[in-house]
Design a protein around this motif. Structure first.
Motif, PDB file in Angstrom:
ATOM      1  N   LEU A 115       1.091  -1.470  -0.020  1.00  0.00           N
ATOM      2  CA  LEU A 115      -0.029  -0.408  -0.092  1.00  0.00           C
ATOM      3  C   LEU A 115       0.882   1.297   0.526  1.00  0.00           C
ATOM      4  N   TYR A 116       0.413   2.330  -0.719  1.00  0.00           N
ATOM      5  CA  TYR A 116       1.505   3.812  -0.544  1.00  0.00           C
ATOM      6  C   TYR A 116       0.606   4.606  -0.167  1.00  0.00           C
ATOM      7  N   LEU A 117       1.332   5.136  -0.078  1.00  0.00           N
ATOM      8  CA  LEU A 117       0.243   7.347   0.268  1.00  0.00           C
ATOM      9  C   LEU A 117       1.678   8.373   0.043  1.00  0.00           C
ATOM     10  N   TYR A 118       1.211   9.156   0.010  1.00  0.00           N
ATOM     11  CA  TYR A 118       2.272  10.720   0.171  1.00  0.00           C
ATOM     12  C   TYR A 118       1.884  11.601   0.807  1.00  0.00           C
ATOM     13  N   CYS A 119       2.638  11.798   1.829  1.00  0.00           N
ATOM     14  CA  CYS A 119       3.150  12.886   2.667  1.00  0.00           C
ATOM     15  C   CYS A 119       4.205  13.873   2.559  1.00  0.00           C
ATOM     16  N   GLU A 120       3.571  15.282   2.848  1.00  0.00           N
ATOM     17  CA  GLU A 120       4.858  16.338   2.703  1.00  0.00           C
ATOM     18  C   GLU A 120       6.056  15.780   4.413  1.00  0.00           C
ATOM     19  N   THR A 121       6.850  16.315   3.879  1.00  0.00           N
ATOM     20  CA  THR A 121       8.410  16.436   4.736  1.00  0.00           C
ATOM     21  C   THR A 121       8.057  16.320   6.085  1.00  0.00           C
ATOM     22  N   PRO A 122       7.095  16.427   6.767  1.00  0.00           N
ATOM     23  CA  PRO A 122       6.704  16.793   8.033  1.00  0.00           C
ATOM     24  C   PRO A 122       6.448  15.466   8.355  1.00  0.00           C
ATOM     25  N   MET A 123       5.202  14.951   7.898  1.00  0.00           N
ATOM     26  CA  MET A 123       4.741  13.839   8.223  1.00  0.00           C
ATOM     27  C   MET A 123       5.336  12.193   8.159  1.00  0.00           C
ATOM     28  N   VAL A 124       7.022  12.318   7.692  1.00  0.00           N
ATOM     29  CA  VAL A 124       7.262  10.922   7.264  1.00  0.00           C
ATOM     30  C   VAL A 124       7.466  10.321   8.383  1.00  0.00           C
ATOM     31  N   ALA A 125       8.170  11.115   9.984  1.00  0.00           N
ATOM     32  CA  ALA A 125       9.269  10.451  11.049  1.00  0.00           C
ATOM     33  C   ALA A 125       7.419   9.619  11.183  1.00  0.00           C
ATOM     34  N   TYR A 127       4.365   8.374   9.260  1.00  0.00           N
ATOM     35  CA  TYR A 127       4.236   7.112   9.346  1.00  0.00           C
ATOM     36  C   TYR A 127       5.719   6.305   9.456  1.00  0.00           C
ATOM     37  N   ARG A 128       6.732   6.780   9.306  1.00  0.00           N
ATOM     38  CA  ARG A 128       7.619   6.122   9.781  1.00  0.00           C
ATOM     39  C   ARG A 128       7.573   4.535  11.150  1.00  0.00           C
ATOM     40  N   SER A 129       7.030   5.826  12.047  1.00  0.00           N
ATOM     41  CA  SER A 129       6.811   5.088  13.091  1.00  0.00           C
ATOM     42  C   SER A 129       4.816   3.829  13.671  1.00  0.00           C
ATOM     43  N   LEU A 130       5.199   3.827  12.529  1.00  0.00           N
ATOM     44  CA  LEU A 130       3.577   3.344  12.081  1.00  0.00           C
ATOM     45  C   LEU A 130       4.437   2.210  11.635  1.00  0.00           C
ATOM     46  N   GLY A 131       5.415   1.775  11.058  1.00  0.00           N
ATOM     47  CA  GLY A 131       6.071   1.156  10.153  1.00  0.00           C
ATOM     48  C   GLY A 131       6.066   0.715   8.727  1.00  0.00           C
ATOM     49  N   TRP A 132       5.894   2.656   8.209  1.00  0.00           N
ATOM     50  CA  TRP A 132       6.097   2.729   6.596  1.00  0.00           C
ATOM     51  C   TRP A 132       7.397   2.888   6.149  1.00  0.00           C
ATOM     52  N   ARG A 133       7.983   2.649   4.935  1.00  0.00           N
ATOM     53  CA  ARG A 133       9.007   3.132   4.616  1.00  0.00           C
ATOM     54  C   ARG A 133       8.953   4.237   3.208  1.00  0.00           C
ATOM     55  N   VAL A 134       9.988   4.888   3.378  1.00  0.00           N
ATOM     56  CA  VAL A 134      10.070   6.195   2.464  1.00  0.00           C
ATOM     57  C   VAL A 134      10.379   4.947   0.784  1.00  0.00           C
ATOM     58  N   HIS A 135       9.684   5.281  -0.216  1.00  0.00           N
ATOM     59  CA  HIS A 135       9.786   4.581  -1.449  1.00  0.00           C
ATOM     60  C   HIS A 135      10.358   5.423  -2.338  1.00  0.00           C
ATOM     61  N   ALA A 136       9.701   7.085  -2.529  1.00  0.00           N
ATOM     62  CA  ALA A 136      10.283   7.446  -3.847  1.00  0.00           C
ATOM     63  C   ALA A 136       9.995   9.249  -2.967  1.00  0.00           C
ATOM     64  N   GLU A 137      11.148  10.115  -3.753  1.00  0.00           N
ATOM     65  CA  GLU A 137      10.983  11.527  -3.295  1.00  0.00           C
ATOM     66  C   GLU A 137      10.361  12.225  -4.101  1.00  0.00           C
ATOM     67  N   LEU A 138       9.522  13.333  -4.385  1.00  0.00           N
ATOM     68  CA  LEU A 138       8.997  13.243  -5.696  1.00  0.00           C
ATOM     69  C   LEU A 138       8.834  14.571  -5.413  1.00  0.00           C
ATOM     70  N   PRO A 142       3.970  22.558  -6.546  1.00  0.00           N
ATOM     71  CA  PRO A 142       5.805  23.711  -6.279  1.00  0.00           C
ATOM     72  C   PRO A 142       5.107  22.721  -4.150  1.00  0.00           C
ATOM     73  N   LEU A 143       5.123  21.566  -4.316  1.00  0.00           N
ATOM     74  CA  LEU A 143       5.128  20.659  -2.970  1.00  0.00           C
ATOM     75  C   LEU A 143       5.860  19.469  -2.938  1.00  0.00           C
ATOM     76  N   ALA A 144       7.274  19.476  -2.523  1.00  0.00           N
ATOM     77  CA  ALA A 144       7.927  18.685  -2.441  1.00  0.00           C
ATOM     78  C   ALA A 144       7.239  17.561  -1.672  1.00  0.00           C
ATOM     79  N   ILE A 145       7.041  15.893  -1.827  1.00  0.00           N
ATOM     80  CA  ILE A 145       6.171  14.703  -1.549  1.00  0.00           C
ATOM     81  C   ILE A 145       6.610  13.833  -1.154  1.00  0.00           C
ATOM     82  N   THR A 146       7.069  13.102  -0.074  1.00  0.00           N
ATOM     83  CA  THR A 146       7.771  12.330   0.177  1.00  0.00           C
ATOM     84  C   THR A 146       6.236  10.455  -0.356  1.00  0.00           C
ATOM     85  N   VAL A 147       6.641   9.705  -1.257  1.00  0.00           N
ATOM     86  CA  VAL A 147       5.975   8.655  -1.316  1.00  0.00           C
ATOM     87  C   VAL A 147       6.354   7.530  -0.806  1.00  0.00           C
TER      88      VAL A 147
END
Length: 155
Positions: A115-125, A127-138, A142-147
């Motif tokens: 399963l995937y999601l995208y978010c902005e940088t402040p939410m990455v940590a 989601y990581r605490s819930l077991g998600w991993r960084v898949h891509a940065e795009l 105008p927004l830098a997002i993390t998939v």
């Protein structure tokens, strides 16, 4: 707190659509309230797309959706955990984590291995605490997002 299908509280659909447009409108500047309502009305009970609500005795606390596609500029991965929204008064009480866990479990029950999601940088940590991993940065406009991705446990 309990998690229910949006179809069990269809009277809340206009309020949920408004909350989603207000919360996520910067990511989708051309998204209208009418479009948000139409998308929510198209939700299924036991398939994709689907939306769930968290509620308690005080009412609706938040929502999360499982979608085939979450943004027209990101079509390389599917499906998506999308529109995670928690009412301001309910934040910091585990509502978001509960909704995320429910969505991942439902995706697994539907046979979705990743399963995937995208978010902005402040939410990455978070989601990581819930077991998600960084898949891509795009860059999304105008927004830098993390998939991010998570294995659902379904093989």
């Amino acid at each position: 707190m309990k998690i229910i299908n949006l179809q069990d509280r269809s009277e809340l659909l206009p309020a949920i659509a408004l909350a989603h447009v207000q919360a996520f409108g910067t990511l989708l500047p051309d998204w209208t309230l009418a479009q948000a309502e139409a998308e929510l009305r198209a939700q299924q009970r036991d398939g994709i797309p689907c939306t769930w609500l968290a509620e308690d005795d005080s009412g609706w606390l938040g929502s999360v959706s499982l979608l085939h596609d979450d943004h027209e500029q990101i079509r390389g991965w599917s499906p998506w955990l999308a529109s995670l929204y928690v009412d301001q008064a309910a934040r910091g009480k585990g509502v978001g984590a509960t909704l995320v866990a429910h969505c991942v479990a439902q995706a697994a029950a539907l046979g979705v291995p990743v399963l995937y999601l995208y978010c902005e940088t402040p939410m990455v940590a978070w989601y990581r605490s819930l077991g998600w991993r960084v898949h891509a940065e795009l860059q999304l406009g105008p927004l830098a997002i993390t998939v991010m991705a998570v294995d659902t446990g379904c093989r």
